[in-house]
Design a protein around this motif. Structure first.
Motif, PDB file in Angstrom:
ATOM      1  N   TRP A  10       0.846  -1.200   0.000  1.00  0.00           N
ATOM      2  CA  TRP A  10       0.000   0.000   0.000  1.00  0.00           C
ATOM      3  C   TRP A  10       0.880   1.248   0.000  1.00  0.00           C
ATOM      4  O   TRP A  10       2.100   1.166   0.173  1.00  0.00           O
ATOM      5  CB  TRP A  10      -0.928  -0.009   1.211  1.00  0.00           C
ATOM      6  N   GLY A  11       0.241   2.391  -0.192  1.00  0.00           N
ATOM      7  CA  GLY A  11       0.972   3.655  -0.219  1.00  0.00           C
ATOM      8  C   GLY A  11       0.322   4.696   0.663  1.00  0.00           C
ATOM      9  O   GLY A  11      -0.894   4.683   0.894  1.00  0.00           O
ATOM     10  N   GLU A  12       1.142   5.634   1.158  1.00  0.00           N
ATOM     11  CA  GLU A  12       0.662   6.752   1.956  1.00  0.00           C
ATOM     12  C   GLU A  12       1.321   8.021   1.424  1.00  0.00           C
ATOM     13  O   GLU A  12       2.505   8.001   1.047  1.00  0.00           O
ATOM     14  CB  GLU A  12       1.015   6.565   3.440  1.00  0.00           C
ATOM     15  N   GLY A  13       0.592   9.118   1.384  1.00  0.00           N
ATOM     16  CA  GLY A  13       1.194  10.344   0.895  1.00  0.00           C
ATOM     17  C   GLY A  13       0.292  11.545   1.016  1.00  0.00           C
ATOM     18  O   GLY A  13      -0.902  11.419   1.339  1.00  0.00           O
ATOM     19  N   LYS A  14       0.869  12.708   0.759  1.00  0.00           N
ATOM     20  CA  LYS A  14       0.132  13.964   0.687  1.00  0.00           C
ATOM     21  C   LYS A  14       0.629  14.725  -0.524  1.00  0.00           C
ATOM     22  O   LYS A  14       1.817  14.656  -0.876  1.00  0.00           O
ATOM     23  CB  LYS A  14       0.337  14.789   1.959  1.00  0.00           C
TER      24      LYS A  14
END
Length: 401
Positions: A379-383
């Motif tokens: 999975w990925g996380e970001g802003k």
């Protein structure tokens, strides 16, 4: 003097009287024969290799052989006079009553299955055969023969459970194969469409280049199209490797894998201010080739989306709990909107449209498929404009499929 008796005349019948002693001897012989027969019958009953019971018309135990007593776990004397229904489970008593009623109605021998309660606290599955035994001048009796089929029942249930598990596995594998087939067809179709579009544009640029005196711009577009074609081919190659990869579990030092990956991305660092740091990485149970593909894709992705930054900073992170390791690649790139976090891992899914960043949308999809093959996740996380971290979770006890 008394006259001599007259001799019997020819043709005249004479009654020979039967003496009382003769009759007694005959009766005694019959009694002895009956006793011998009864003794023989009792011997056959007692020595029967199966559990045998003789019940009264009130279902009370009138006789039981040694096998029957041993089956219940009692002495023969301790069972005499006891209601046979009391040694059955409550769920079997109705079936037992119906069985005896059918025997009493003259339907011949009846067979059934009951649950027997032993004095040892066990519940036995038994096959029962019942027959009516009628003696002149006596009430009817029921002769029961019991066979312990508990082991057979347990084995049968075990086989059924195995069959159900295998059917569930077969159904799951069938669905998985169907999904993989649909996925493969989708990849081939979309790849063909993408390749056709790129080649069409390249041909158009070459045609314009022949017609224009200044050809440098058209040749640049042509070169970009060919590079995109090569990128598509490389992505398809990685996808096909993933589909047909034969994995083997072994101890893998992730630090060594990471050093090899750094060599593979060296060309992307040329002419840029790039710093890649990593915490000490664990040794996993897995496949080194699979882990190298995952880390390579994550680093390639991080270097691509930090290209517009004057300084590129990438960190490899490690988290751990009782069941898994979580490895993350953090960058200071352009980031993405979390509402689109799942799109990156879809086939041909791209977070940034418009052609600003090269790519086919296959890489992260391959990562997710590889992780799932070992029971892991991706999975990925970001802003937006604040960087991103792409993670994969690797179980400490992988179960390759």
């Amino acid at each position: 003097m008394n006259p001599d008796p007259l001799p019997p005349q020819v043709g005249t019948s004479v009654d020979v009287p039967v003496t009382l002693d003769g009759r007694l001897e005959s009766l005694q012989a019959q009694v002895l024969h009956l006793q011998a027969s009864l003794h023989q019958a009792q011997g056959l009953f007692q020595e029967s290799p199966g559990a045998a019971f003789l019940l009264t018309d009130q279902s009370r135990i009138q006789a039981v052989n040694a096998c029957g007593a041993a089956l219940i776990g009692s002495s023969q004397e301790g069972l005499l006079g006891r209601n046979f229904a009391k040694v059955l489970s409550s769920s079997s008593r109705t079936a037992f009553a119906v069985l005896l009623s059918h025997v009493f109605e003259g339907r011949g021998r009846q067979k059934g299955e009951l649950q027997l309660l032993t004095l040892r606290g066990e519940v036995l599955e038994v096959a029962v055969e019942a027959a009516l035994h009628v003696r002149e001048g006596a009430s009817p009796e029921y002769h029961l023969t019991l066979t312990d089929v508990t082991a057979f029942k347990l084995a049968h249930r075990a086989l059924l459970e195995v069959q159900h598990v295998q059917e569930a596995q077969f159904h799951s594998q069938t669905l998985q194969l169907k999904h993989l087939q649909e996925e493969f067809e989708s990849v081939v179709l979309l790849f063909g469409q993408g390749l056709e579009g790129i080649l069409t544009r390249a041909q158009s640029f070459l045609l314009l280049a022949r017609q224009q005196p200044d050809q440098s711009e058209h040749l640049r577009h042509t070169q970009e199209g060919l590079q995109q074609t090569q990128s598509l081919l490389n992505s398809l190659k990685r996808y096909m490797q993933m589909r047909f990869l034969r994995t083997r579990l072994r101890s893998v030092d992730l630090n060594r894998v990471f050093r090899e990956v750094l060599k593979d991305v060296e060309s992307q660092r040329v002419g840029r201010d790039v710093l890649i740091i990593s915490t000490p990485l664990p040794t996993l149970s897995g496949d080194s080739q699979v882990l190298q593909i995952i880390l390579l894709e994550y680093l390639h992705n991080a270097l691509k989306f930090t290209r517009t930054r004057p300084e590129t900073r990438i960190r490899v992170l490690v988290q751990e709990d009782a069941g898994e390791y979580r490895i993350g690649v953090e960058d200071n790139g352009i980031g993405f909107n979390m509402r689109q976090k799942d799109k990156a891992f879809e086939l041909f899914g791209q977070l940034h449209a418009g052609g600003r960043y090269e790519g086919t949308g296959l890489g992260l999809a391959v990562v997710r498929r590889l992780c799932e093959r070992f029971g892991g996740r991706a999975w990925g996380e970001g802003k937006v404009d604040q960087g991103a971290t792409f993670w994969f979770a690797w179980p400490k006890t992988p179960a390759p499929t």
